[in-house]
Design a protein around this motif. Structure first.
Motif, short mmCIF file in Angstrom:
data_model
loop_
_atom_site.label_atom_id
_atom_site.label_comp_id
_atom_site.label_asym_id
_atom_site.label_seq_id
_atom_site.Cartn_x
_atom_site.Cartn_y
_atom_site.Cartn_z
N LEU A 81 0.83 -1.21 0.00
CA LEU A 81 0.00 0.00 0.00
C LEU A 81 0.85 1.25 0.00
O LEU A 81 0.47 2.28 -0.57
N SER A 82 2.01 1.18 0.64
CA SER A 82 2.91 2.33 0.69
C SER A 82 4.35 1.84 0.83
O SER A 82 4.70 1.23 1.84
N LYS A 83 5.16 2.09 -0.19
CA LYS A 83 6.54 1.63 -0.16
C LYS A 83 7.33 2.25 0.98
O LYS A 83 8.31 1.68 1.46
N LYS A 84 6.89 3.43 1.45
CA LYS A 84 7.58 4.09 2.56
C LYS A 84 7.47 3.27 3.84
O LYS A 84 8.28 3.43 4.76
N LEU A 85 6.45 2.41 3.93
CA LEU A 85 6.24 1.61 5.13
C LEU A 85 6.89 0.23 5.03
O LEU A 85 6.73 -0.60 5.94
N SER A 86 7.59 -0.03 3.92
CA SER A 86 8.28 -1.31 3.77
C SER A 86 9.35 -1.46 4.86
O SER A 86 9.91 -0.47 5.34
N ILE A 87 9.63 -2.70 5.23
CA ILE A 87 10.60 -2.99 6.28
C ILE A 87 11.81 -3.67 5.65
O ILE A 87 11.66 -4.67 4.94
N HIS A 102 24.71 -19.14 5.33
CA HIS A 102 23.31 -19.11 5.76
C HIS A 102 23.18 -18.04 6.86
O HIS A 102 23.50 -18.26 8.00
N ARG A 103 22.74 -16.88 6.42
CA ARG A 103 22.65 -15.74 7.32
C ARG A 103 21.28 -15.09 7.19
O ARG A 103 20.65 -15.12 6.13
N GLY A 104 20.84 -14.46 8.27
CA GLY A 104 19.55 -13.79 8.19
C GLY A 104 19.10 -13.27 9.53
O GLY A 104 19.91 -12.95 10.41
N PHE A 105 17.79 -13.26 9.71
CA PHE A 105 17.19 -12.59 10.86
C PHE A 105 16.14 -13.50 11.48
O PHE A 105 15.13 -13.83 10.87
N GLU A 106 16.41 -13.93 12.73
CA GLU A 106 15.49 -14.87 13.39
C GLU A 106 14.17 -14.20 13.75
O GLU A 106 13.10 -14.75 13.53
N SER A 107 14.23 -13.02 14.33
CA SER A 107 13.01 -12.30 14.73
C SER A 107 12.88 -11.06 13.86
O SER A 107 13.23 -9.96 14.28
N TRP A 108 12.43 -11.27 12.64
CA TRP A 108 12.44 -10.18 11.67
C TRP A 108 11.20 -9.29 11.80
O TRP A 108 11.27 -8.13 12.14
N ILE A 109 10.00 -9.88 11.59
CA ILE A 109 8.76 -9.10 11.60
C ILE A 109 7.72 -9.84 12.43
O ILE A 109 7.51 -11.04 12.23
N PRO A 110 7.05 -9.17 13.37
CA PRO A 110 6.00 -9.83 14.15
C PRO A 110 4.90 -10.34 13.22
O PRO A 110 4.46 -9.64 12.30
N LEU A 111 4.45 -11.58 13.45
CA LEU A 111 3.40 -12.15 12.61
C LEU A 111 2.10 -11.35 12.74
O LEU A 111 1.34 -11.24 11.78
N SER A 112 1.88 -10.77 13.92
CA SER A 112 0.66 -9.97 14.11
C SER A 112 0.67 -8.75 13.18
O SER A 112 -0.36 -8.36 12.63
N LYS A 113 1.85 -8.15 13.01
CA LYS A 113 1.97 -7.00 12.11
C LYS A 113 1.82 -7.42 10.66
O LYS A 113 1.25 -6.69 9.83
N LEU A 114 2.30 -8.62 10.37
CA LEU A 114 2.25 -9.12 9.00
C LEU A 114 0.81 -9.41 8.58
O LEU A 114 0.41 -9.15 7.44
N HIS A 115 0.01 -9.94 9.52
CA HIS A 115 -1.36 -10.35 9.21
C HIS A 115 -2.39 -9.24 9.46
O HIS A 115 -3.58 -9.44 9.20
N GLY A 119 -2.74 -3.51 6.86
CA GLY A 119 -1.33 -3.25 7.17
C GLY A 119 -0.50 -3.05 5.92
O GLY A 119 0.55 -2.41 5.95
N GLY A 120 -0.98 -3.64 4.82
CA GLY A 120 -0.32 -3.44 3.55
C GLY A 120 0.70 -4.49 3.17
O GLY A 120 1.17 -4.51 2.03
#
Length: 465
Positions: A81-87, A102-115, A119-120
């Motif tokens: 909905l808004s690229k400015k709000l991308s994470i 193999h690198r990355g982020f274990e706790s990247w985005i809360p699932l509640s925020k994703l769903h 929220g976009g």
């Protein structure tokens, strides 16, 4: 000139809300000669977060080449909905053949925020994830000597470095080096040994200096060692060499090299390994991209390069009780301490390495050590295992399957371990709840007990008159 390879990939996950899988993979994509994948864990952690990792997907490529490089990557969860709000999150790591990426982020985005509605991020059941990967200073040397194309490239590099050496000014031999007839340079000053550490400062060093620089010999636990430093256009190569042998050590030795950042020790680069130093292989080394020698980088200050060599574990030369260095079990060369474990694996699961085709014994030993380390990680006490440990174990199993190991039996054990971990978390929650209830009950008990004591207080004559 530093070689850089850039690329982007967008992953669209359809029907995300209805997915039942604990782990999902993107399609493969190629950047910098490597195949990559994104791996998402939408439901497999106790923090209710989406986990996201970038992994190297082509293990056969790793097995065929010696690879060293620097990887920068940026992963973005696109807000539709808004690229400015991308994470977005980014990270940067060095990698080589012995440490598949193999690198990355274990706790990247809360699932509640994703769903969240409106929220976009989740639109019409679809998630969009973009990744940008930059691979720089990749050096690939094929193991097959018949690869004429690669030999040609190597030859061109040597010609170029010779040309640079001829055109640059001749360095003054008085600044810490002794010029020998063979044109090799020995570090003769700014050296110091403290216990098991040897510190060498190479003066007037430059990545354009393609001649070999040896330290003076130094002794640790009965063995004589030397440091060797040399540069090509892409890498600074550092080696630890056993000097004036035999006898050679009778077991693997753990050694460490540190390239010291003279502006901030926290930025120093550390490389360590266990190595069998023997007549056919008296040297262990590592390669660091020459870009670290850039001005103001902190590694090369006023022409001085500081290197610390450590010998962490060495058997006594006179110790005759030490067993043979290498023993073969089912075609794998392993340490004596590993023999029983490896035999047990093949006794219970004889098909484990049937599909593993690598003939190079060093690679075979590397992957067997990888399997043993994974098992050792999994049987540690349950309370010491984190969610990230289990995620990395899953990724490790994927690598082992990719190179031909049949590890279904270990995958089943891992699934059982995950179930136990879930049960542990549930039990901990119930215990905490009961402890709170018990605390409240104990408080009520004390109040009732006090009231009972007051009620039972003896009465006197005055109380009735």
């Amino acid at each position: 000139m530093v070689k850089k390879f850039d690329g982007k990939f967008t992953w669209v996950i359809e029907n995300f809300s209805s997915l039942q899988s604990k782990k999902i993979y993107s399609d493969s994509f190629v950047i910098g000669g490597c195949r990559w994948r994104l791996v998402a864990y939408p439901r497999e952690n106790d923090n209710n977060y989406l986990s996201m990792y970038l992994v190297s997907d082509d293990m056969s490529w790793y097995a065929a080449y010696k690879v060293r490089g620097n990887v920068y990557f940026n992963i973005t969860m696109i807000n539709q909905l808004s690229k400015k709000l991308s994470i977005c999150e980014d990270s940067e790591h060095l990698y080589d053949v012995l440490s598949p990426f193999h690198r990355g982020f274990e706790s990247w985005i809360p699932l509640s925020k994703l769903h969240a509605e409106d929220g976009g991020f989740l639109l019409n059941g679809e998630l969009k994830i973009a990744v940008k990967v930059q691979v720089s200073d990749v050096s690939a040397e094929h193991r097959d000597a018949s690869d004429d194309a690669l030999v040609g490239v190597s030859g061109e590099i040597k010609k170029t470095t010779k040309l640079l050496r001829k055109t640059k000014e001749t360095m003054d031999a008085k600044h810490g080096f002794q010029i020998l007839p063979s044109q090799e340079r020995f570090v003769t000053s700014m050296e110091n040994q403290v216990g098991m550490k040897f510190v060498s400062v190479i003066q007037n060093f430059s990545f354009m200096n393609t001649e070999k620089c040896y330290s003076d010999p130094f002794a640790i636990r009965g063995f004589k060692w030397r440091l060797l430093a040399e540069c090509d256009l892409l890498f600074l190569h550092l080696y630890m060499c056993i000097n004036d042998c035999p006898p050679f050590p009778s077991a693997a030795i753990k050694v460490r090299l540190t390239i010291v950042n003279q502006l901030s020790e926290k930025l120093s680069i550390l490389k360590e390994s266990e190595h069998y130093f023997e007549e056919k292989s008296p040297t262990w080394g590592c390669a660091i991209p020459t870009q670290i020698l850039a001005e103001d980088g902190g590694f090369l200050v006023n022409g001085d390069l500081k290197i610390v060599a450590e010998v962490i574990g060495v058997p006594d030369v006179s110790d005759e009780s030490i067993p043979l260095r290498k023993l073969e079990v089912n075609g794998f060369h392993v340490l004596p301490s590993q023999v029983q474990s490896v035999r047990l694996i093949f006794e219970r699961h004889p098909e484990t390495a049937v599909g593993f085709r690598a003939k190079n014994q060093y690679l075979r030993t590397t992957f067997m050590n990888f399997l043993l380390s994974l098992i050792q990680t999994l049987y540690q006490p349950l309370q010491e295992l984190s969610s990230e440990d289990l995620v990395e174990a899953d990724i490790a199993l994927t690598y082992l399957r990719d190179v031909g190991f049949k590890v279904d039996w270990l995958e089943n054990k891992l699934d059982q371990l995950k179930a136990r971990k879930e049960k542990e978390r549930a039990c901990e929650a119930r215990v905490q709840e009961m402890e709170a209830q018990l605390h409240d009950l104990k408080h009520k008990f004390e109040i009732e007990k006090a009231e009972l004591s007051v009620t039972r207080a003896p009465l006197s004559f005055n109380d009735f008159v």
